[in-house]
Design an enzyme around this catalytic site. Structure first.
Site, PDB file in Angstrom:
ATOM      1  CG  ASN A   9      -1.710   1.257   1.380  1.00  0.00           C
ATOM      2  OD1 ASN A   9      -1.832   2.020   0.421  1.00  0.00           O
ATOM      3  ND2 ASN A   9      -2.284   1.492   2.554  1.00  0.00           N
ATOM      4  CD1 TRP A  10       3.745   1.186  -2.762  1.00  0.00           C
ATOM      5  CD2 TRP A  10       3.652   2.253  -4.732  1.00  0.00           C
ATOM      6  NE1 TRP A  10       4.542   0.511  -3.655  1.00  0.00           N
ATOM      7  CE2 TRP A  10       4.505   1.137  -4.867  1.00  0.00           C
ATOM      8  CE3 TRP A  10       3.439   3.074  -5.845  1.00  0.00           C
ATOM      9  CZ2 TRP A  10       5.149   0.826  -6.074  1.00  0.00           C
ATOM     10  CZ3 TRP A  10       4.060   2.766  -7.036  1.00  0.00           C
ATOM     11  CH2 TRP A  10       4.912   1.649  -7.145  1.00  0.00           C
ATOM     12  CE  LYS A  11       0.201   3.603   4.745  1.00  0.00           C
ATOM     13  NZ  LYS A  11      -0.067   3.758   6.145  1.00  0.00           N
ATOM     14  CG  HIS A  95      -5.975   1.718   4.973  1.00  0.00           C
ATOM     15  ND1 HIS A  95      -5.565   2.722   5.829  1.00  0.00           N
ATOM     16  CD2 HIS A  95      -4.914   0.897   4.828  1.00  0.00           C
ATOM     17  CE1 HIS A  95      -4.311   2.495   6.180  1.00  0.00           C
ATOM     18  NE2 HIS A  95      -3.894   1.404   5.584  1.00  0.00           N
ATOM     19  CD  GLU A  97      -3.141   5.549   6.564  1.00  0.00           C
ATOM     20  OE1 GLU A  97      -3.106   5.588   5.328  1.00  0.00           O
ATOM     21  OE2 GLU A  97      -2.181   5.124   7.252  1.00  0.00           O
ATOM     22  CD  GLU A 167      -3.586  -2.626   7.381  1.00  0.00           C
ATOM     23  OE1 GLU A 167      -2.417  -2.783   6.982  1.00  0.00           O
ATOM     24  OE2 GLU A 167      -4.287  -1.658   7.044  1.00  0.00           O
ATOM     25  N   GLY A 173       2.144   2.597  10.606  1.00  0.00           N
ATOM     26  CA  GLY A 173       3.033   3.732  10.395  1.00  0.00           C
ATOM     27  C   GLY A 173       3.687   4.231  11.670  1.00  0.00           C
ATOM     28  CB  SER A 208       5.155  -1.210  11.968  1.00  0.00           C
ATOM     29  OG  SER A 208       4.639   0.116  12.118  1.00  0.00           O
ATOM     30  N   GLY A 229       2.697  -0.975   4.317  1.00  0.00           N
ATOM     31  CA  GLY A 229       2.702   0.438   3.960  1.00  0.00           C
ATOM     32  C   GLY A 229       4.120   0.939   3.765  1.00  0.00           C
ATOM     33  N   GLY A 230       4.663   1.587   4.790  1.00  0.00           N
ATOM     34  CA  GLY A 230       5.968   2.253   4.711  1.00  0.00           C
ATOM     35  C   GLY A 230       7.064   1.422   4.064  1.00  0.00           C
TER      36      GLY A 230
HETATM   37  C1  PEP Z   1      -0.916   0.212   5.916  1.00  0.00           C
HETATM   38  O1  PEP Z   1      -0.983   1.351   5.533  1.00  0.00           O
HETATM   39  O2  PEP Z   1      -1.786  -0.603   5.565  1.00  0.00           O
HETATM   40  C2  PEP Z   1       0.210  -0.178   6.766  1.00  0.00           C
HETATM   41  C3  PEP Z   1       0.197  -1.364   7.320  1.00  0.00           C
HETATM   42  O3  PEP Z   1       1.203   0.742   6.945  1.00  0.00           O
HETATM   43  P1  PEP Z   1       2.632   0.507   7.673  1.00  0.00           P
HETATM   44  O4  PEP Z   1       3.191  -0.773   7.100  1.00  0.00           O
HETATM   45  O5  PEP Z   1       3.447   1.700   7.298  1.00  0.00           O
HETATM   46  O6  PEP Z   1       2.370   0.401   9.113  1.00  0.00           O
END
Ligand code: PEP
Length: 246
Positions: A9-11, A95, A97, A167, A173, A208, A229-230
């Protein structure tokens, strides 16, 4: 047997140049046949670019969101039909966010789930509790309600062909990761809530995930991969995570 799945997930990150570099550097290594399946969710405007770059590869593409509606006066929305039209196979729905910053309720998320399936996209349904909810011992109740909203609208059988991503909001994040045991407990609960279809549903962990913790998370019985994500923005790290899922 559930095939492991790792979804990036590049956001809201990237550009034509950096996307191309990131994807090509990943593809240069992720060649041939793999046990794990991989998909990338770039920002919507870059989906056609990703579709082109990934066309001859074994990496799928997904959207970060999908409209609950199919067409019409919904400014700024992108429908499931449009996403399927440009080659998407997956769509994230719910998600945290989107739930937090865009006011998406369990009911709206359920409608998005159904809309994605109407257009033959595989929904990746994101569920998870906040830190306050975990501290109040409400994790399983919250996750159960998020799941139930979808099961009530779509039917349990519809979830059989979908993916669920657990999640915990406090781990997204933040650098904090649920311990493998904490994650496993919730994954097992989700599978149990899905009843007879549960055994076949892939349940990803997100929050994370990094090369350093991926293998241990993936060693848990009910963790079938990750939503990343990150760390997905770094092709070396993302490659290592995908390898750990093999
Ligand atoms: C996400 O955005 O779905 C996510 C898990 O982000 P991160 O890996 O950065 O925690």
């Amino acid at each position: 047997m559930r095939r492991p799945l790792v979804v990036a997930n590049w956001k809201m990150n990237g550009s034509l140049a950096s996307n191309s570099e990131r994807l090509q550097s990943f593809l240069a290594r992720w060649k041939g046949v793999h046990q794990a399946e991989v998909a990338v969710c770039p920002p919507a405007v870059y989906l056609p670019q990703a579709a082109e770059l990934l066309a001859q590869s074994n990496v799928g593409i997904g959207a970060q969101d999908v409209s609950a509606a199919d067409e019409g006066a919904y400014t700024g929305e992108v429908s499931g039909g449009m996403l399927a039209d440009i080659g998407c196979q997956y769509a994230l729905v719910g998600h945290s966010e989107r739930r937090e910053y865009h006011g998406e309720t369990d009911a709206l998320v359920a409608k998005k789930f159904v809309a994605a399936q109407r257009h033959n996209l595989t929904p990746v349904l994101c569920v998870g509790e906040t830190l306050a909810q975990r501290e109040a011992d409400e994790t399983l109740v919250v996750v159960g309600e998020q799941l139930k909203a979808v099961v009530d609208l779509a039917g349990r059988n519809a979830v059989a062909s979908a993916v669920v991503a657990y999640e915990p909001v406090w781990a997204i994040g933040t650098g904090l990761t649920a311990t493998p045991e904490q994650a496993q407990e919730v994954h097992a609960y989700i599978r149990e809530q899905l009843g007879s279809i549960g055994a076949g549903v892939r349940i990803l962990y997100g929050g994370s995930v990094k090369p350093a913790n991926a293998e241990e998370l993936f060693s848990q019985n009910d963790i079938d991969g990750a939503l990343v994500g990150g760390a997905s923005l770094n092709s070396d790290d993302f490659y290592s995570i995908c390898q750990a899922a093999e």
